[in-house]
Design a protein around this motif. Structure first.
Motif, short mmCIF file in Angstrom:
data_model
loop_
_atom_site.label_atom_id
_atom_site.label_comp_id
_atom_site.label_asym_id
_atom_site.label_seq_id
_atom_site.Cartn_x
_atom_site.Cartn_y
_atom_site.Cartn_z
N PHE B 3 0.85 -1.18 0.00
CA PHE B 3 0.00 0.00 0.00
C PHE B 3 0.88 1.23 0.00
CE2 PHE B 3 -2.56 -3.11 2.38
CZ PHE B 3 -3.75 -3.05 1.68
N LYS B 4 0.43 2.28 -0.68
CA LYS B 4 1.12 3.56 -0.64
C LYS B 4 0.09 4.59 -0.20
CE LYS B 4 3.58 6.76 -3.66
NZ LYS B 4 2.58 7.84 -3.59
N LEU B 5 0.46 5.39 0.79
CA LEU B 5 -0.48 6.43 1.24
C LEU B 5 -0.63 7.46 0.11
CD1 LEU B 5 -2.25 7.48 3.56
CD2 LEU B 5 -0.31 8.86 4.31
N VAL B 8 -4.56 12.02 2.58
CA VAL B 8 -5.34 12.12 3.80
C VAL B 8 -6.43 13.14 3.50
CG1 VAL B 8 -5.32 12.71 6.23
CG2 VAL B 8 -3.25 11.87 5.14
N ALA B 51 2.79 12.15 -0.85
CA ALA B 51 1.40 11.99 -0.41
C ALA B 51 0.71 13.35 -0.48
CB ALA B 51 1.36 11.43 1.00
N ILE B 79 -8.36 8.09 5.10
CA ILE B 79 -7.07 8.00 4.44
C ILE B 79 -7.27 7.16 3.18
CG2 ILE B 79 -5.67 8.25 6.53
CD1 ILE B 79 -5.16 5.25 6.49
N LEU B 81 -5.40 4.70 0.40
CA LEU B 81 -4.24 3.86 0.11
C LEU B 81 -4.27 3.43 -1.35
CD1 LEU B 81 -4.39 1.56 3.28
CD2 LEU B 81 -3.13 3.71 2.98
#
Lengths: 136, 136
Positions: B3-5, B8, B51, B79, B81
């Motif tokens: 997973f990559k953020l 937000v 991000a 958030i 992902l």
């Protein structure tokens, strides 16, 4: 000023239970667990491709995390932005009229210096600023 | 699964006001504003070193953002992902017993495919999964 998203923090009741849950249900891997005495908290970090997810549990009923969970339950708690120089960043935030939780930096996780900006200043978002220790 | 953020998200009442506030008070620069019809929302993105911060305002009183603000006020909302393959990610989440808001992906911002996992599944954290369109 340049900001880098360091982590997103989640307020958690039981850290072990939550770490297990994010590992088994979502497939994340916990990188490290650390106690942060200044925050009366125990934290767990998961790498999300550079930025991190931080689970934060209280180690004392008087902590801000304990009060937050009492009011709002578990869930997203704050975002942390990395800055080059936290003293300059705090000075600029003050000039901009942002309400500071910490007027001067306090010790954070991993030897860092941190300070919080109150959520009433930015649409309900609690923001932590962090300056990482210089690598020598 | 990796997973990559991606971002937000913050639930906001008035997008223009909030963009102005994050730009002037915090010194961020808004990259783009986009309407997302499937979410009945208008969103603004700020780069945080890879991000992003996404401000989300409702374009219709029946939207999930409008309902969230009514219940909890402005603040951190979810958030997101990034995953390689959202169909596989959803299948795995289902096997793990996570409650899905979207059983199949829906169109998201920037031509992406997205799906939400209900916050009751992961300690109050609303999670969006996104698969970005392939660059050709």
């Amino acid at each position: 000023m340049a900001f880098k998203l360091d982590h997103v923090a989640v307020a958690i009741r039981d850290l072990d239970l939550a770490v297990d849950s994010f590992e088994k249900k979502l497939g994340l891997t916990c990188e490290r667990v650390e106690v942060v005495p200044t925050e009366k908290a125990k934290v767990a970090f998961f790498d999300l491709g550079g930025a991190h997810l931080e689970l934060v549990a209280s180690t004392d009923a008087s902590s801000s995390i304990a009060r937050s969970i009492e009011k709002r339950g578990e869930g997203l708690h704050h975002i942390c932005l990395e800055v080059e120089n936290i003293d300059s960043a705090l000075a600029l935030a003050k000039v901009a009229g942002l309400p500071l939780v910490n007027e001067t930096p306090v010790p954070g996780a991993g030897g860092s210096r941190v300070a919080f900006i109150h959520p009433k200043g930015l649409h309900g978002v609690l923001i932590e600023l962090v300056e990482k220790p210089r690598k020598t």
